[in-house]
Write an enzyme that holds these catalytic residues in place. Structure first.
Site, mmCIF file in Angstrom:
data_model
loop_
_atom_site.group_PDB
_atom_site.id
_atom_site.type_symbol
_atom_site.label_atom_id
_atom_site.label_comp_id
_atom_site.label_asym_id
_atom_site.label_seq_id
_atom_site.Cartn_x
_atom_site.Cartn_y
_atom_site.Cartn_z
ATOM 1 N N GLU A 70 18.448 -64.412 78.334
ATOM 2 C CA GLU A 70 17.182 -63.722 78.038
ATOM 3 C C GLU A 70 16.939 -62.639 79.088
ATOM 4 O O GLU A 70 17.738 -62.438 79.995
ATOM 5 C CB GLU A 70 16.001 -64.707 78.024
ATOM 6 C CG GLU A 70 15.756 -65.385 79.366
ATOM 7 C CD GLU A 70 14.658 -66.444 79.340
ATOM 8 O OE1 GLU A 70 14.062 -66.712 78.286
ATOM 9 O OE2 GLU A 70 14.414 -67.037 80.421
ATOM 10 N N ASP A 86 7.946 -62.114 85.181
ATOM 11 C CA ASP A 86 8.629 -61.176 84.278
ATOM 12 C C ASP A 86 8.280 -59.707 84.559
ATOM 13 O O ASP A 86 7.884 -58.965 83.640
ATOM 14 C CB ASP A 86 8.262 -61.488 82.822
ATOM 15 C CG ASP A 86 8.445 -62.953 82.454
ATOM 16 O OD1 ASP A 86 9.386 -63.575 82.964
ATOM 17 O OD2 ASP A 86 7.645 -63.466 81.639
#
Ligand code: FUB
Length: 326
Positions: A225, A17
């Site tokens: 997301e 991420d």
């Protein structure tokens, strides 16, 4: 170890991420720190048991990525209990802000802030999460006029389905019907202090070229997301993961709060279930930071951050990237 395009930038810990930023002429990467465990996986993301953050920095493209050690641990966040998922960072008011999601003591995902005088921390967490925040994956974009927006939200384990009525409904795990508009990411303007929202978050609409909303059943294009917003030639680019179809897609708008018109795919599927990225301009070129699970031979929750160059076409569209070029 020098870094190369499409290869892990660090290998001594698992990272995911990546939110990349340039501060003071240097590249800083704010990743999740995946724990090395062999517990079971499920659709709720219980395998993503992260407890802390490490900030990485690179002097330049191809330089070594330096790990600056623990920048914040869940034990030092009064309101949080577990799962320190995808973070982001920003610089304003002479300070560095680390934005991060975690479960609160009722197991509900919220988004918090921690501050530091240094881009690599250590960061001091605020005593409570941002009032009105929920779900995961905060991405903070500061516009040329200084206005800051947070984009956030994730389906499934990220709990976005549970907030469809505006309040948290733990039993409500079904999203909209396939023909209905998909749930979008949320956006909220931040106050000057960067610690609170100036208004309630609103849902961002992603539409097709005929102005019809992308529907929930359109899993190749709908938001799942990992939002990221950057500006290119005066337009706002919202990029995100499509989750179940494992792509990074993007949509464009003249307004930072949308609606955003779907444009295409930036990154084709990587090794592993999740895909999550950021886009940053550094020394006049553009780069995509992303992760895959190649370092652990495809264990979904043991990921590694990579990066590569990103190119625009003359019309402002982004050239699709193959994460495994020959
Ligand atoms: O790292 C945990 C979660 O996996 C992130 O919050 C999502 O974006 C996905 O990458």
């Amino acid at each position: 170890m020098l870094t190369k395009f499409n290869e892990p930038i660090v290998t001594h810990i698992y990272t995911a991420d990546p939110s990349a930023h340039v501060f003071g002429g240097k590249l800083y990467i704010y990743p999740s720190h995946d724990l090395d465990h062999d517990g079971p996986s499920n659709d709720n993301g219980d395998q993503y048991r992260m407890e802390d953050y490490h900030v990485l920095s690179m002097d330049g493209i191809g330089s070594e990525a330096v790990d600056h050690g623990e920048a914040l641990h869940v034990r030092d966040v009064p309101w949080a209990s577990s799962q320190m998922w995808a973070p982001d960072a920003a610089f304003k008011n002479g300070k560095y802000y680390l934005f991060f999601p975690a479960r609160d003591h009722e197991d509900v995902f919220r988004i918090g802030v921690a501050t530091s005088v240094s881009p690599v921390g250590p960061f001091q967490a605020e005593p409570t999460y941002i009032p009105g925040s929920f779900s995961i994956d905060p991405a903070v974009f500061i516009d040329d006029n200084g206005e800051a927006y947070m984009y956030f939200g994730g389906l499934w384990g990220g709990q976005l389905e549970q907030w469809q009525s505006g309040t948290y409904e733990p039993q409500r795990t079904e999203g909209p019907a396939a023909h209905e508009p998909a749930i979008g990411p949320y956006a909220a303007k931040l106050n000057e202090d960067m610690l609170s929202f100036s208004a309630e978050p609103t849902q961002i609409s992603i539409i097709d070229e005929n102005h019809n909303p992308i529907v929930a059943g359109d899993e190749a294009r709908r938001y799942f997301e990992g939002p990221w917003v950057h500006k290119y030639n005066g337009l706002y680019y919202l990029s995100y993961s499509t989750g179940t179809t494992h792509q990074i897609a993007y949509a464009v708008s003249p307004d930072p709060q949308g609606p955003f018109v779907y444009k295409g795919i930036i990154l084709s599927p990587v090794i592993g279930w999740t895909t999550h990225h950021s886009i940053v301009q550094f020394e006049g070129r553009w780069y995509l930071f992303y992760h895959d699970s190649s370092l652990s031979n495809n264990v979904d929750h043991k990921r590694c951050v990579k990066y590569t160059e990103l190119h625009y076409n003359e019309d402002g569209t982004i050239q699709p990237i193959n994460p495994y070029p020959l």
